[in-house]
Design a protein around this motif. Structure first.
Motif, PDB file in Angstrom:
ATOM      1  N   ARG A 135       0.761  -1.195  -0.173  1.00  0.00           N
ATOM      2  CA  ARG A 135      -0.103   0.247   0.063  1.00  0.00           C
ATOM      3  C   ARG A 135       0.822   0.965  -0.117  1.00  0.00           C
ATOM      4  O   ARG A 135       0.910   2.263  -0.812  1.00  0.00           O
ATOM      5  N   GLN A 136       2.246   1.232   0.356  1.00  0.00           N
ATOM      6  CA  GLN A 136       2.762   1.968   1.006  1.00  0.00           C
ATOM      7  C   GLN A 136       3.873   2.530  -0.536  1.00  0.00           C
ATOM      8  O   GLN A 136       3.228   3.990  -1.095  1.00  0.00           O
ATOM      9  N   LEU A 137       3.870   1.578  -1.503  1.00  0.00           N
ATOM     10  CA  LEU A 137       4.222   1.949  -2.743  1.00  0.00           C
ATOM     11  C   LEU A 137       3.252   2.797  -3.728  1.00  0.00           C
ATOM     12  O   LEU A 137       3.623   2.902  -4.275  1.00  0.00           O
ATOM     13  N   ASP A 138       2.147   1.606  -3.448  1.00  0.00           N
ATOM     14  CA  ASP A 138       0.768   1.835  -4.268  1.00  0.00           C
ATOM     15  C   ASP A 138       0.738   3.908  -4.021  1.00  0.00           C
ATOM     16  O   ASP A 138      -0.119   4.654  -4.939  1.00  0.00           O
ATOM     17  N   THR A 139       0.765   4.396  -2.604  1.00  0.00           N
ATOM     18  CA  THR A 139       0.317   5.621  -2.498  1.00  0.00           C
ATOM     19  C   THR A 139       1.231   6.573  -3.329  1.00  0.00           C
ATOM     20  O   THR A 139       1.424   7.498  -3.317  1.00  0.00           O
ATOM     21  N   ILE A 140       2.759   5.943  -3.327  1.00  0.00           N
ATOM     22  CA  ILE A 140       3.678   7.011  -3.547  1.00  0.00           C
ATOM     23  C   ILE A 140       3.663   6.751  -5.151  1.00  0.00           C
ATOM     24  O   ILE A 140       3.648   7.742  -5.948  1.00  0.00           O
ATOM     25  N   ARG A 141       3.231   6.027  -6.275  1.00  0.00           N
ATOM     26  CA  ARG A 141       2.960   5.849  -7.267  1.00  0.00           C
ATOM     27  C   ARG A 141       1.814   6.835  -7.704  1.00  0.00           C
ATOM     28  O   ARG A 141       1.982   6.729  -8.444  1.00  0.00           O
ATOM     29  N   ALA A 142       1.161   6.669  -6.959  1.00  0.00           N
ATOM     30  CA  ALA A 142       0.059   7.271  -7.099  1.00  0.00           C
ATOM     31  C   ALA A 142      -0.492   8.687  -7.036  1.00  0.00           C
ATOM     32  O   ALA A 142      -0.709   9.753  -7.830  1.00  0.00           O
ATOM     33  N   THR A 143       1.030   9.356  -6.855  1.00  0.00           N
ATOM     34  CA  THR A 143       1.247  10.878  -6.556  1.00  0.00           C
ATOM     35  C   THR A 143       1.655  11.047  -8.228  1.00  0.00           C
ATOM     36  O   THR A 143       1.743  12.243  -8.147  1.00  0.00           O
ATOM     37  N   GLY A 144       1.791  10.648  -9.091  1.00  0.00           N
ATOM     38  CA  GLY A 144       1.834  11.378 -10.228  1.00  0.00           C
ATOM     39  C   GLY A 144       2.922  10.109 -10.847  1.00  0.00           C
ATOM     40  O   GLY A 144       3.486   9.275 -10.746  1.00  0.00           O
ATOM     41  N   PRO A 145       2.820  10.232 -13.186  1.00  0.00           N
ATOM     42  CA  PRO A 145       3.271   9.408 -13.273  1.00  0.00           C
ATOM     43  C   PRO A 145       5.179   9.904 -14.025  1.00  0.00           C
ATOM     44  O   PRO A 145       5.196   8.660 -14.071  1.00  0.00           O
ATOM     45  N   ASP A 146       5.600  10.654 -13.156  1.00  0.00           N
ATOM     46  CA  ASP A 146       7.072  11.224 -12.739  1.00  0.00           C
ATOM     47  C   ASP A 146       7.487  10.226 -11.420  1.00  0.00           C
ATOM     48  O   ASP A 146       8.331  10.913 -11.066  1.00  0.00           O
ATOM     49  N   VAL A 155       0.616 -11.383   1.963  1.00  0.00           N
ATOM     50  CA  VAL A 155       1.807 -10.777   1.408  1.00  0.00           C
ATOM     51  C   VAL A 155       0.682 -11.321  -0.124  1.00  0.00           C
ATOM     52  O   VAL A 155       0.331 -11.050  -0.735  1.00  0.00           O
ATOM     53  N   PRO A 156       1.486  -9.484  -0.902  1.00  0.00           N
ATOM     54  CA  PRO A 156       0.914  -9.232  -2.044  1.00  0.00           C
ATOM     55  C   PRO A 156       1.288 -10.488  -3.573  1.00  0.00           C
ATOM     56  O   PRO A 156       2.065 -11.465  -2.903  1.00  0.00           O
ATOM     57  N   GLN A 157       0.061 -10.829  -4.279  1.00  0.00           N
ATOM     58  CA  GLN A 157       0.343 -11.073  -4.340  1.00  0.00           C
ATOM     59  C   GLN A 157       2.078 -11.821  -5.646  1.00  0.00           C
ATOM     60  O   GLN A 157       2.258 -12.705  -5.817  1.00  0.00           O
ATOM     61  N   GLN A 158       1.833 -10.503  -6.418  1.00  0.00           N
ATOM     62  CA  GLN A 158       3.231 -10.423  -6.746  1.00  0.00           C
ATOM     63  C   GLN A 158       4.569 -10.892  -5.854  1.00  0.00           C
ATOM     64  O   GLN A 158       5.739 -12.011  -6.432  1.00  0.00           O
ATOM     65  N   ALA A 159       4.372 -11.296  -4.580  1.00  0.00           N
ATOM     66  CA  ALA A 159       5.621 -11.417  -3.806  1.00  0.00           C
ATOM     67  C   ALA A 159       5.241 -13.081  -3.137  1.00  0.00           C
ATOM     68  O   ALA A 159       6.625 -14.254  -3.061  1.00  0.00           O
ATOM     69  N   HIS A 160       4.714 -13.726  -3.916  1.00  0.00           N
ATOM     70  CA  HIS A 160       4.195 -15.154  -3.498  1.00  0.00           C
ATOM     71  C   HIS A 160       5.052 -15.534  -4.115  1.00  0.00           C
ATOM     72  O   HIS A 160       6.144 -17.011  -3.261  1.00  0.00           O
ATOM     73  N   THR A 161       5.528 -15.706  -5.618  1.00  0.00           N
ATOM     74  CA  THR A 161       6.725 -16.890  -5.848  1.00  0.00           C
ATOM     75  C   THR A 161       8.407 -16.176  -5.742  1.00  0.00           C
ATOM     76  O   THR A 161       9.047 -17.808  -5.690  1.00  0.00           O
ATOM     77  N   CYS A 162       8.216 -14.897  -4.579  1.00  0.00           N
ATOM     78  CA  CYS A 162       9.564 -15.395  -4.587  1.00  0.00           C
ATOM     79  C   CYS A 162       9.881 -15.711  -2.944  1.00  0.00           C
ATOM     80  O   CYS A 162      10.549 -16.441  -2.868  1.00  0.00           O
TER      81      CYS A 162
END
Length: 381
Positions: A19-30, A215-222
């Protein structure tokens, strides 16, 4: 590019981190995201449950652009030094520092941080410590004496958040604090559905109970079939080291002031288990985390001098295309080496030794030495 740094451990990466990573990503395309992550050992004085390469890969898969390794000597330091080292590394090329806090009030955090830097606070703190109080309790009383509301410092994420703010102020850093509300309880051993703690997820993993929903689905395989590393798996190796240390080696340990090293030495030579040693050494003056870090430093042969000496480089663990652009900017501000890259410096020998010893915490069987030179950057196109 608007680059935001995160000082983290991801031990392991869970839904709150995503959620923290998503929050930062949502601050803008740059938006660019840099994670400065502890390596194979974390600030609590413990081995990370998964090795740094896996945790860095999971971070990239979950939205980070660049993952750097916080040097081991900083990762095993007090909250103050941990925060200071992280801010120092990120200040050269990041615009913001994002961190979780139970009370995401930047103004209140900065007020406490400013008070902690006042000479009057240092004087008051010394007076409180002289009464036998632990450092956290003495800090609270010293701040109260300055008329500062210390309610924020009752919670663990807030404590580290204030240290980040203090480091930004003391270093004259241009980093802009970006606190994000962190729900749940940092120390919970049972996972909260919305805000699981890393402690709770580690417990689930170690007890082979269902963990994937936290755990995020993207991390399951890791993480799914990865080797676990625990303190208990390496206990005998630690005891072997403690029982064969000389008086001068105990004296050189970090966190051993005011005779604490003597107390640890005596108990290491007379108690049977690591828990017995730690329980016999602990007192109201010294936190358990301080003792855990002290013991881990003993095992890794890290002295106070080692912790006081800045690392000459920062390792690059993982990146994507945007991370590659960020890294070009970062390399204008310091030395950034690819993981596994040779660098002729005593610090690399220290780092290699720590990685070799990390393999003794593997739960299935000891891992081979030499892993540091075999690591390769994880790159996601």
């Amino acid at each position: 590019m608007n680059i935001t740094g995160i000082i983290c451990e991801y031990n392991p990466l869970h839904n709150g981190h995503k959620r923290q990573l998503d929050t930062i990503r949502a601050t803008g395309p740059d938006a660019g995201i840099v994670c400065l992550m502890s390596g194979n050992f974390v600030q609590r004085g413990m081995p990370a449950i998964f090795d740094k390469a896996l945790r860095a890969k999971a971070a990239i898969e979950c939205g980070a652009d660049l993952v750097l390794e916080l040097p081991v000597t900083a990762a095993l330091s007090s909250a103050e030094t941990f925060a200071s080292a992280g801010v120092s590394i990120l200040s050269g090329f990041c615009h913001k520092l994002c961190f979780g806090a139970e009370n995401a009030d930047t103004e209140a955090m900065m007020q406490i941080a400013k008070a902690l830097l006042k000479p009057r606070f240092s004087e008051s703190l010394r007076q409180q410590l002289d009464t036998g109080l632990s450092f956290p309790a003495a800090r609270q009383k010293a701040l109260h004496a300055l008329g500062i509301d210390t309610g924020l410092l009752d919670l663990p994420n807030n404590i580290l958040a204030v240290e980040y703010c203090k480091a930004i102020l003391s270093q004259g850093s241009a980093l802009i604090p970006m606190p994000i509300f962190r729900g749940g309880n940092y120390h919970d051993e049972m996972p909260d559905n919305e805000n699981p703690s890393a402690t709770a997820v580690r417990c689930l993993l170690q007890e082979t109970r269902p963990w994937k929903k936290y755990v995020p689905q993207q991390a399951h395989t890791c993480f799914e079939n990865a080797t676990h590393h625990t303190l208990s798996a390496g206990e005998r190796a630690i005891l072997s080291r403690l029982r064969t240390m000389t008086d001068s080696e105990f004296e050189a340990l970090p966190y051993g002031s005011e005779g604490l090293w003597r107390k640890l030495m005596h108990n290491a030579r007379s108690k049977a288990s690591l828990e017995d040693i730690l329980c016999a050494t602990k007192s109201k003056r010294y936190t358990r985390t301080r003792l855990d870090r002290m013991v881990m430093c003993a095992f890794l042969r890290l002295t106070q001098k080692d912790l006081d000496t800045p690392a000459p480089y920062v390792r690059v663990l993982a990146l994507n295309n945007r991370g590659r652009e960020i890294l070009k900017i970062a390399r204008q501000t310091g030395t950034f080496l690819n993981i596994g890259q040779h660098y002729d410096h005593p610090y690399q020998h220290l780092e290699n030794r720590c990685s070799d010893l990390y393999g003794l915490f593997a739960t299935a069987k000891p891992e081979s030495a030499g892993t540091e030179s075999s690591y390769r950057i994880y790159y996601k196109d």
